[in-house]
Scaffold this active site. Structure first.
Site, PDB file in Angstrom:
ATOM      1  N   ARG A 170       0.867  -1.124  -0.130  1.00  0.00           N
ATOM      2  CA  ARG A 170      -0.017   0.032   0.007  1.00  0.00           C
ATOM      3  C   ARG A 170       0.710   1.293  -0.178  1.00  0.00           C
ATOM      4  O   ARG A 170       2.075   1.291   0.490  1.00  0.00           O
ATOM      5  CB  ARG A 170      -0.797  -0.118   1.168  1.00  0.00           C
ATOM      6  CG  ARG A 170      -1.837  -1.163   1.436  1.00  0.00           C
ATOM      7  CD  ARG A 170      -2.607  -1.085   2.514  1.00  0.00           C
ATOM      8  NE  ARG A 170      -3.523  -2.253   2.811  1.00  0.00           N
ATOM      9  CZ  ARG A 170      -3.293  -3.411   3.263  1.00  0.00           C
ATOM     10  NH1 ARG A 170      -2.199  -3.543   3.971  1.00  0.00           N
ATOM     11  NH2 ARG A 170      -4.402  -4.321   3.587  1.00  0.00           N
ATOM     12  N   HIS A 224      -2.445   2.924  -5.973  1.00  0.00           N
ATOM     13  CA  HIS A 224      -3.399   1.633  -5.694  1.00  0.00           C
ATOM     14  C   HIS A 224      -3.424   0.890  -6.979  1.00  0.00           C
ATOM     15  O   HIS A 224      -3.663  -0.474  -6.864  1.00  0.00           O
ATOM     16  CB  HIS A 224      -4.692   2.113  -5.165  1.00  0.00           C
ATOM     17  CG  HIS A 224      -5.064   0.973  -3.909  1.00  0.00           C
ATOM     18  ND1 HIS A 224      -4.519   0.721  -2.788  1.00  0.00           N
ATOM     19  CD2 HIS A 224      -6.201  -0.066  -3.770  1.00  0.00           C
ATOM     20  CE1 HIS A 224      -4.947  -0.310  -2.065  1.00  0.00           C
ATOM     21  NE2 HIS A 224      -5.965  -0.663  -2.724  1.00  0.00           N
TER      22      HIS A 224
END
Length: 315
Positions: A167, A261
């Site tokens: 992430r 992302h």
């Protein structure tokens, strides 16, 4: 000495006459100073409330007083967003920001009634994640000039997210010693402060070595152990890294979402499509349940269907 009743009345009247724009500014300051929200959450709230303010300016040509805003003023805002082509998930995030904003106003006694308490949050839309093709990834990496501090840093950041499925928040919180070049792994602190060890490849090691040559130019403070450093010499922020990656993706891909992302989705998609075990992929992604990873199996099914339609003579 307590203020007299008349003075208290003036204070209350002043509070109740607060303009929306001022109250939004105060709320965002509260989120930053008292709640210590992440850069990502603060940015999401800021954009959502700016849209809310623009809605009143667009429809009513006004900056209303917060005490005057009712639920019947808020519901049309959601339709206003929909008319501008926002997805259900985007509207869902903005609704959540509004509910937090009015909850804050109510708790601070700035409004007598919370008009957003009855506001329904749209259900989350289940969408297949955006991802890049292998050629698009190559084009993205080739677009970056690695022979300067920011370019070397951004190249490593993208390589880490795409190469190991991190992430963006996990990557930005890495310390220099979290990467072990000997074992070719990175130690990641994920959601819920859960630590995991993720493999990294030779390309990431090469990108790390290149960036570490330039890092001292960005960071003058020897006590700063964060791996990724911004131009101000401090830890690289979410907003800056998001902007850099988004801009680099422009012209590279037609995928709707151009964000860090998307690189994480690309990591998972390519592993699943090339036969990786779904549980192993879930562990590398830091998913708490298998259901979170199963969305990538749907991508594989879509790929199979496409191959079938193109290759089967009776399709």
């Amino acid at each position: 000495m307590f203020p007299n009743a008349d003075f208290l009345g003036i204070i209350i009247a002043f509070k109740n006459n607060m303009k929306l724009s001022i109250s939004i500014k105060n709320f965002l300051q509260y989120c930053s100073d008292e709640r210590n929200f992440s850069d990502k959450t603060s940015l999401t709230y800021s954009i959502a409330l700016e849209d809310f303010k623009n809605f009143f300016q667009d429809i009513y040509d006004a900056d209303p007083e917060i005490e005057e805003i009712e639920i019947d003023d808020i519901r049309p805002f959601l339709g206003w967003l929909q008319d501008r082509g926002l997805s259900r998930n985007s509207i869902r995030l903005k609704t959540s920001a509004l509910k937090s904003f009015f909850k804050y106003l109510y708790k601070k006694n700035l409004i007598k009634i919370n008009p957003a308490r009855l506001l329904s949050t749209p259900k989350k839309e289940k969408l297949l994640p955006n991802f890049l093709t292998p050629n698009e990834v190559d084009n993205l990496l080739n677009k970056i000039d690695k022979n300067n501090p920011e370019g070397a840093r951004d190249f490593l950041l993208i390589q880490l997210i795409y190469g190991s499925g991190l992430r963006i928040s996990e990557a930005l919180n890495l310390l220099i010693n979290d990467i072990d070049k000997n074992s070719m792994t990175v130690k990641v602190l994920g959601k819920g402060n859960k630590e995991r060890i993720v493999p990294i490849g030779a390309h990431t090691i090469s990108a790390l070595d290149n960036y570490l040559k330039y890092r001292p130019i960005l960071c003058k403070d020897s006590d700063n152990l964060y791996l990724f450093i911004g131009h101000n010499g401090k830890q690289l922020t979410y907003s800056i890294s998001y902007k850099h990656i988004h801009n680099l993706m422009l012209g590279i891909t037609d995928t709707e979402q151009k964000s860090p992302h998307t690189l994480r989705h690309t990591f998972a998609t390519q592993l699943i499509n090339n036969g990786a075990d779904i549980r192993s992929v879930g562990e590398m992604l830091g998913h708490s349940s298998l259901s979170s990873t199963q969305i990538y199996t749907h991508l594989s099914i879509e790929k199979l269907k496409q191959t079938y339609d193109q290759a089967h003579p009776k399709a």
